[in-house]
Scaffold this active site. Structure first.
Site, mmCIF file in Angstrom:
data_model
loop_
_atom_site.group_PDB
_atom_site.id
_atom_site.type_symbol
_atom_site.label_atom_id
_atom_site.label_comp_id
_atom_site.label_asym_id
_atom_site.label_seq_id
_atom_site.Cartn_x
_atom_site.Cartn_y
_atom_site.Cartn_z
ATOM 1 N N GLY A 1 46.703 84.961 93.444
ATOM 2 C CA GLY A 1 45.612 85.465 92.494
ATOM 3 C C GLY A 1 44.668 84.427 92.135
ATOM 4 N N THR B 1 47.624 82.866 98.798
ATOM 5 C CA THR B 1 48.777 82.437 98.128
ATOM 6 C C THR B 1 49.755 83.609 98.141
ATOM 7 O OG1 THR B 1 47.551 81.281 96.718
ATOM 8 C CG2 THR B 1 49.587 81.532 95.773
ATOM 9 N N ASN C 1 45.961 77.902 99.994
ATOM 10 C CA ASN C 1 44.722 77.956 98.869
ATOM 11 C C ASN C 1 43.991 79.362 99.727
ATOM 12 O OD1 ASN C 1 43.039 77.642 96.954
ATOM 13 N ND2 ASN C 1 41.695 76.358 98.066
HETATM 14 N N1 GLY Z 1 45.277 77.038 95.579
HETATM 15 C C1 GLY Z 1 45.636 77.925 94.357
HETATM 16 C C2 GLY Z 1 46.143 77.326 93.355
HETATM 17 O O1 GLY Z 1 47.182 76.450 93.617
HETATM 18 O O2 GLY Z 1 46.019 77.575 92.332
#
Ligand code: GLY
Length: 574
Positions: free
Chosen positions: A476, A385, A405
């Site tokens: 995070g 991310t 992700n």
């Molecule tokens: N894939 C991490 C989120 O969207 O929180």
């Protein structure tokens, strides 16, 4: 039986419409009356902070060519897809909060991935009924239908000044001409090497002579250059229909996935009303569902609003913040999902009356065990991310958090496209109340369904005050929410952009019942006092990487700072 406990229904029935965090018609984005100072001023310069200097420079290049903050966002995000594929990219999705200076319109752009029509929860179970974590995290079954390309085309068409082609040009050039991968990308490839080697197109893309790319050597991505070029030439159809769509679906199906061309053609970007919450003279404009981030931030701030923090020592201030985090994450697990599919009690969750009740359940001098709170596990955040923040010379602003992700997403590259697919299906509660990769639990509200968006923690936010404004966000995993919260609190306390991104952080997410701490965040006295109150402090690395832009209306000064935990990031004012 009602899914909501009786005491919450009682609270709900007491609610009036005067909440200080507004959930007014979430489906219809509203132009917000701009704060006077923000409306009257133009910074005269632009500022961008992102996790990679090439991406920041791509955004500034587009602004120098006459683009605005939204064109710059297209340039930054598409360049990150090339130079920082471990975190975000064309095979993933993003969420953004923007403010248009000309009319004060504030809107949440939801370019989140969706489940394919053929999604089947059985695909994520082993034959003995236990969760199949490999299917959830690796390969094409773990990938939702991407939202990033459609979101970038949407931004250019509805908010930008330049043609999409011009804003995508730096990314195409970087992918075609090549760049030297930084240590973080090389580390991510080494970390995920075993999974990347399972898919021939991934191995062909990410290994040179069977090894991760070497430092100081040019690395090219011609397939992705061609894919972005088709997007540039044809708009969203260049990705969601025709050659690219056919190649994506063929590759996914050949490797056991279940996408169809109809899934891609049907993908829609959604505009939603952001969540707006007032706190200590600032208005925080942040992400609504299908992100849990804004609801959690608003809930925490509403709890803290009633605490006389100025009368408390540091340990007791932190105590109240942790207890507010605990309660907000409990609600995340119980209630939240895609607003197009589930009914959520947002009026309750965002109400000051609900926050009053939660605040009264906090003991002044003692941690509340999560097991004592009525309700229905974590892994460290790795290099996945990304977030960037932009303000342009006219005062347009945009906070964008984008993701594939987990680190390098599903590790699956669709042959012939250069597109690395996300593994966002793991953000669904694939198996109710079993932790995902971030240790987050979920209920049926976040169960997968065809076309449904999986819940996210992404919390791109604007913090708008009479004198100062910040554009803020962070990657995070589940810690996004608490890192952004701590950044907002630091900004409101008067800290500048560099101090905000550098400050050490802590996190509580209800379960596991512990406080994750960055080494050094608390001095010995605060640590001792928190332990005496009953907290288990758990050292955790890494944190970040936050990118913040601030605008001081008093001297009309912009500032941009990239997290020092990430040396290749760049915050720059031009
Ligand atoms: N894939 C991490 C989120 O969207 O929180």
């Amino acid at each position: 039986m009602s899914p909501f406990p009786r005491w919450r229904i009682l609270l709900l029935s007491l609610l009036l419409t005067c909440g200080s965090a507004s959930a007014a018609d979430r489906s219809v984005p509203a132009a917000h009356a701009p704060a006077a100072a923000v409306q009257a001023q133009r910074p005269g310069h632009a500022a961008i902070a992102s996790a990679n200097f090439r991406a920041t420079n791509a955004g500034l290049e587009v602004i120098a060519a006459g683009g605005n903050a939204f064109d710059a966002a297209v340039a930054v995000a598409s360049t990150l897809s090339v130079v920082e594929p471990e975190s975000s990219g064309m095979g993933g999705g993003f969420m953004a909060v923007l403010r248009r200076a000309s009319d004060g319109r504030e809107v949440f752009i939801d370019a989140r991935e969706v489940a394919p029509a053929a999604v089947n929860t059985k695909d994520y179970l082993n034959s003995d009924g236990t969760p199949n974590r490999d299917a959830a995290l690796n390969g094409p079954l773990s990938a939702g239908i991407p939202g990033e390309p459609a979101g970038l085309a949407w931004l250019a068409e509805h908010y930008g000044r330049l043609p999409l082609k011009q804003s995508l040009a730096p990314a195409i050039r970087t992918a075609r001409d090549g760049f030297e991968p930084d240590s973080r990308l090389r580390g991510a490839i080494a970390e995920r090497a075993d999974d990347l080697r399972r898919w021939p197109a991934s191995a062909a893309k990410y290994f040179v002579d069977g090894k991760p790319p070497a430092a100081g050597k040019l690395w090219r991505d011609p397939d992705q250059a061609r894919t972005i070029e088709l997007l540039a030439e044809q708009g969203r159809d260049g990705f969601y229909k025709g050659e690219v769509a056919r190649k994506l679906v063929a590759a996914v199906r050949a490797a056991g996935g279940n996408w169809s061309e109809a899934d891609l053609a049907a993908y829609q970007v959604k505009e939603r009303a952001p969540i707006s919450v007032d706190y200590r003279g600032y208005r925080i404009v942040t992400a609504p569902p299908p992100s849990s981030g804004g609801v959690a931030v608003a809930e925490i701030l509403n709890i803290l609003r009633g605490v006389e923090t100025e009368k408390l020592d540091r340990a007791h201030r932190i105590h109240y913040v942790i207890e507010a985090m605990r309660r907000a994450f409990r609600d995340h697990n119980d209630y939240l999902g895609d607003p197009d599919f589930v009914k959520m009690p947002l009026d309750m969750l965002l109400s000051p009356y609900y926050a009053d009740g939660l605040r009264q359940s906090i003991l002044p001098d003692k941690a509340t065990p999560s097991s004592m709170l009525p309700s229905s596990a974590a892994r460290d955040p790795g290099p996945h991310t990304t977030h960037f923040s932009i303000i342009d010379k006219d005062g347009n602003m945009i906070a964008v958090t984008s993701t594939v992700n987990y680190t390098l997403g599903s590790t699956f590259v669709a042959a012939g496209t250069g597109v690395l697919l996300n593994d966002e299906m793991d953000d669904f509660a694939l198996v109710p109340n079993k932790p995902n990769v971030y240790g987050l639990l979920g209920s049926t509200a976040n169960a997968p369904k065809p076309g449904k968006r999986m819940l996210s923690s992404m919390t791109p936010s604007l913090v708008i005050g009479a004198d100062r404004t910040a554009v803020i966000g962070s990657p995070g995993g589940s810690t996004i929410i608490t890192q952004v919260l701590e950044g907002i609190l630091a900004f409101i306390d008067g800290k500048d952009a560099s101090d905000i991104v550098a400050q050490k952080r802590y996190h509580h997410q209800f379960m596991p019942d512990r406080v994750d701490v960055e080494p050094g965040v608390f001095d010995a006295a605060t640590t001792g006092e928190l332990e005496r109150m009953g907290y288990t402090l758990h050292p955790r690395e890494p944190w970040g990487f936050m990118n913040v832009v601030t605008w001081d209306h008093r001297d009309n000064k912009l500032d941009a700072a990239s997290d020092p935990r990430r040396p290749s990031g760049l915050g720059k004012v031009q």
